[in-house]
Design a protein around this motif. Structure first.
Motif, PDB file in Angstrom:
ATOM      1  N   GLY A  54       0.796  -1.232   0.000  1.00 33.87           N
ATOM      2  CA  GLY A  54       0.000   0.000   0.000  1.00 33.87           C
ATOM      3  C   GLY A  54       0.823   1.275   0.000  1.00 33.87           C
ATOM      4  O   GLY A  54       0.262   2.367  -0.069  1.00 33.87           O
ATOM      5  N   PHE A  55       2.150   1.153   0.058  1.00 33.25           N
ATOM      6  CA  PHE A  55       3.018   2.349   0.143  1.00 33.25           C
ATOM      7  C   PHE A  55       4.083   2.316  -0.955  1.00 33.25           C
ATOM      8  O   PHE A  55       4.473   1.237  -1.418  1.00 33.25           O
ATOM      9  N   GLY A  56       4.569   3.523  -1.319  1.00 29.72           N
ATOM     10  CA  GLY A  56       5.624   3.624  -2.323  1.00 29.72           C
ATOM     11  C   GLY A  56       5.222   2.921  -3.609  1.00 29.72           C
ATOM     12  O   GLY A  56       4.106   3.085  -4.099  1.00 29.72           O
ATOM     13  N   ALA A 134      -9.237   8.670  11.716  1.00 26.53           N
ATOM     14  CA  ALA A 134      -8.319   8.963  10.607  1.00 26.53           C
ATOM     15  C   ALA A 134      -8.688   8.136   9.372  1.00 26.53           C
ATOM     16  O   ALA A 134      -8.644   8.634   8.239  1.00 26.53           O
ATOM     17  N   ALA A 135      -9.090   6.869   9.593  1.00 24.65           N
ATOM     18  CA  ALA A 135      -9.471   6.018   8.457  1.00 24.65           C
ATOM     19  C   ALA A 135     -10.719   6.580   7.776  1.00 24.65           C
ATOM     20  O   ALA A 135     -10.819   6.592   6.539  1.00 24.65           O
ATOM     21  N   GLU A 136     -11.671   7.054   8.574  1.00 23.84           N
ATOM     22  CA  GLU A 136     -12.887   7.668   8.000  1.00 23.84           C
ATOM     23  C   GLU A 136     -12.520   8.893   7.179  1.00 23.84           C
ATOM     24  O   GLU A 136     -13.038   9.106   6.082  1.00 23.84           O
ATOM     25  N   LEU A 137     -11.615   9.717   7.747  1.00 21.29           N
ATOM     26  CA  LEU A 137     -11.165  10.921   7.041  1.00 21.29           C
ATOM     27  C   LEU A 137     -10.550  10.541   5.693  1.00 21.29           C
ATOM     28  O   LEU A 137     -10.842  11.162   4.655  1.00 21.29           O
ATOM     29  N   ALA A 138      -9.725   9.511   5.704  1.00 20.08           N
ATOM     30  CA  ALA A 138      -9.075   9.078   4.457  1.00 20.08           C
ATOM     31  C   ALA A 138     -10.117   8.609   3.445  1.00 20.08           C
ATOM     32  O   ALA A 138     -10.044   8.948   2.258  1.00 20.08           O
ATOM     33  N   LYS A 139     -11.112   7.844   3.934  1.00 19.49           N
ATOM     34  CA  LYS A 139     -12.136   7.323   3.006  1.00 19.49           C
ATOM     35  C   LYS A 139     -12.974   8.463   2.438  1.00 19.49           C
ATOM     36  O   LYS A 139     -13.365   8.445   1.282  1.00 19.49           O
ATOM     37  N   ASN A 140     -13.255   9.474   3.283  1.00 17.57           N
ATOM     38  CA  ASN A 140     -14.136  10.571   2.839  1.00 17.57           C
ATOM     39  C   ASN A 140     -13.401  11.629   2.029  1.00 17.57           C
ATOM     40  O   ASN A 140     -13.949  12.186   1.093  1.00 17.57           O
ATOM     41  N   GLU A 141     -12.153  11.901   2.431  1.00 18.31           N
ATOM     42  CA  GLU A 141     -11.470  13.052   1.809  1.00 18.31           C
ATOM     43  C   GLU A 141     -10.175  12.681   1.096  1.00 18.31           C
ATOM     44  O   GLU A 141      -9.481  13.549   0.581  1.00 18.31           O
ATOM     45  N   GLY A 142      -9.840  11.386   1.128  1.00 18.07           N
ATOM     46  CA  GLY A 142      -8.618  10.947   0.441  1.00 18.07           C
ATOM     47  C   GLY A 142      -7.461  10.769   1.425  1.00 18.07           C
ATOM     48  O   GLY A 142      -7.438  11.391   2.499  1.00 18.07           O
ATOM     49  N   ALA A 143      -6.509   9.923   1.004  1.00 18.16           N
ATOM     50  CA  ALA A 143      -5.375   9.597   1.875  1.00 18.16           C
ATOM     51  C   ALA A 143      -4.560  10.833   2.235  1.00 18.16           C
ATOM     52  O   ALA A 143      -3.992  10.924   3.332  1.00 18.16           O
ATOM     53  N   ILE A 173       6.664  12.294  -0.023  1.00 17.56           N
ATOM     54  CA  ILE A 173       6.594  10.852   0.272  1.00 17.56           C
ATOM     55  C   ILE A 173       5.237  10.529   0.895  1.00 17.56           C
ATOM     56  O   ILE A 173       4.556   9.575   0.508  1.00 17.56           O
ATOM     57  N   MET A 174       4.844  11.354   1.881  1.00 21.00           N
ATOM     58  CA  MET A 174       3.606  11.065   2.615  1.00 21.00           C
ATOM     59  C   MET A 174       2.382  11.157   1.711  1.00 21.00           C
ATOM     60  O   MET A 174       1.428  10.400   1.869  1.00 21.00           O
ATOM     61  N   SER A 175       2.426  12.073   0.759  1.00 26.06           N
ATOM     62  CA  SER A 175       1.234  12.238  -0.066  1.00 26.06           C
ATOM     63  C   SER A 175       1.156  11.184  -1.172  1.00 26.06           C
ATOM     64  O   SER A 175       0.161  11.100  -1.875  1.00 26.06           O
ATOM     65  N   SER A 176       2.207  10.326  -1.264  1.00 22.89           N
ATOM     66  CA  SER A 176       2.134   9.272  -2.287  1.00 22.89           C
ATOM     67  C   SER A 176       1.483   7.994  -1.737  1.00 22.89           C
ATOM     68  O   SER A 176       1.254   7.041  -2.486  1.00 22.89           O
TER      69      SER A 176
END
Ligand code: MLT
Length: 270
Positions: A54-56, A134-143, A173-176
């Motif tokens: 899931g990373f890089g 944080a997981a909800e935030l990612a699902k709603n607004e993106g990683a 890096i974090m935004s990828s």
């Protein structure tokens, strides 16, 4: 690239055929966070820095993940590469949670542990609720909504003031990180077990490195691990927050080189 037993392609960076040093990245980062180590430690170790699922450049495998699964992904990769064991396992933050699990599962493969910017304990109930939020935030607004929230807490105040280029590098890096990676790893961290009972049983040398200005995981956590692990050394890195390997790479790398030389002798000799 390496095909593993779980049907996805795992990317990794590698260097030479010295004693191996496995570098496990933190959240929500990738092996790119180890750039100063990959550049400078190649004379001392065969540096292997995977991108966790899931990373890089590793596939964006759907979650939830577990810390055990992430440790096994690393073990599969090293097995696939026929890395001579035992080797040194270094993990930063979430990577430290994985390093401790790796040690529990494969102690015979580990000659030393480096625990950077990490802690032994499990998440508190509030911490677990924070992971779900944080997981909800990612699902709603993106990683990137999660990484953007974390970025201002990742480094020391001095780093934000003096090194905007480094802050930009960390942000890139974090935004990828993929959505699957962020949501999957948040579940893995939420559900991880308490490693405190493991600490007294670790019978390999351990180097603990922590930024003196880390606000995400305070240095008291490193001091507690140092007290509990029999054969451990603690290096507190001045003017560094949660990413001491990037913020103060010379201090970080010197500590790692000393540790490798204590373990393997003068590894820089041809
Ligand atoms: C990390 O840097 O890997 C994370 O901040 C660790 C955590 O959230 O527990």
């Amino acid at each position: 690239m390496s095909e593993n037993d779980n049907d996805f392609v795992m990317a990794f960076q590698d260097s030479c055929d010295k004693p191996a040093l496995l570098l496990i990245h933190g959240f929500p980062l990738s092996s790119s966070m180890w750039t100063p180590q990959i550049e400078d430690l190649g004379d001392y170790a065969r540096v292997i820095a995977p991108d966790l699922r899931g990373f890089g450049n590793t596939d964006s495998v759907p979650g939830p993940y577990s810390i055990t699964q992430l440790a096994d992904d690393c073990a599969d990769l090293l097995g696939h590469l026929n890395v001579a064991t035992p080797f040194v396992v270094c993990g930063l933050s979430m990577g430290g949670y994985i390093a401790l699990e790796f040690y529990r599962r494969y102690p015979e493969h580990v000659s030393g542990l480096i625990l950077a910017a990490t802690r032994a304990g499990a998440d508190s109930p509030e911490g677990k609720a924070g992971r779900d939020k944080a997981a909800e935030l990612a699902k709603n607004e993106g990683a990137t909504a999660v990484s953007a929230g974390m970025l201002p807490k990742m480094m020391a105040a001095k780093t934000y003031e003096n090194d905007p280029e480094l802050v930009g590098f960390a942000q890139e890096i974090m935004s990828s990180a993929s959505l699957n990676g962020v949501v999957g790893a948040l579940a893995a961290m939420r559900d991880r077990i308490d490693s405190t009972p493991t600490l007294g049983d670790i019978d390999v040398p351990v180097l603990i490195i922590h930024g003196a200005d880390d606000t995400l995981i305070p240095p008291t956590e490193a001091e507690a691990m140092h007290k509990a692990i029999p054969n451990s050394e603690l290096v507190l890195v001045p003017d560094a927050g949660h990413l001491p390997n990037l913020e103060q790479p010379d201090i970080f790398n010197d500590a790692v080189i000393d540790f490798l030389e204590d373990l393997f002798g003068d590894v820089d000799e041809e």
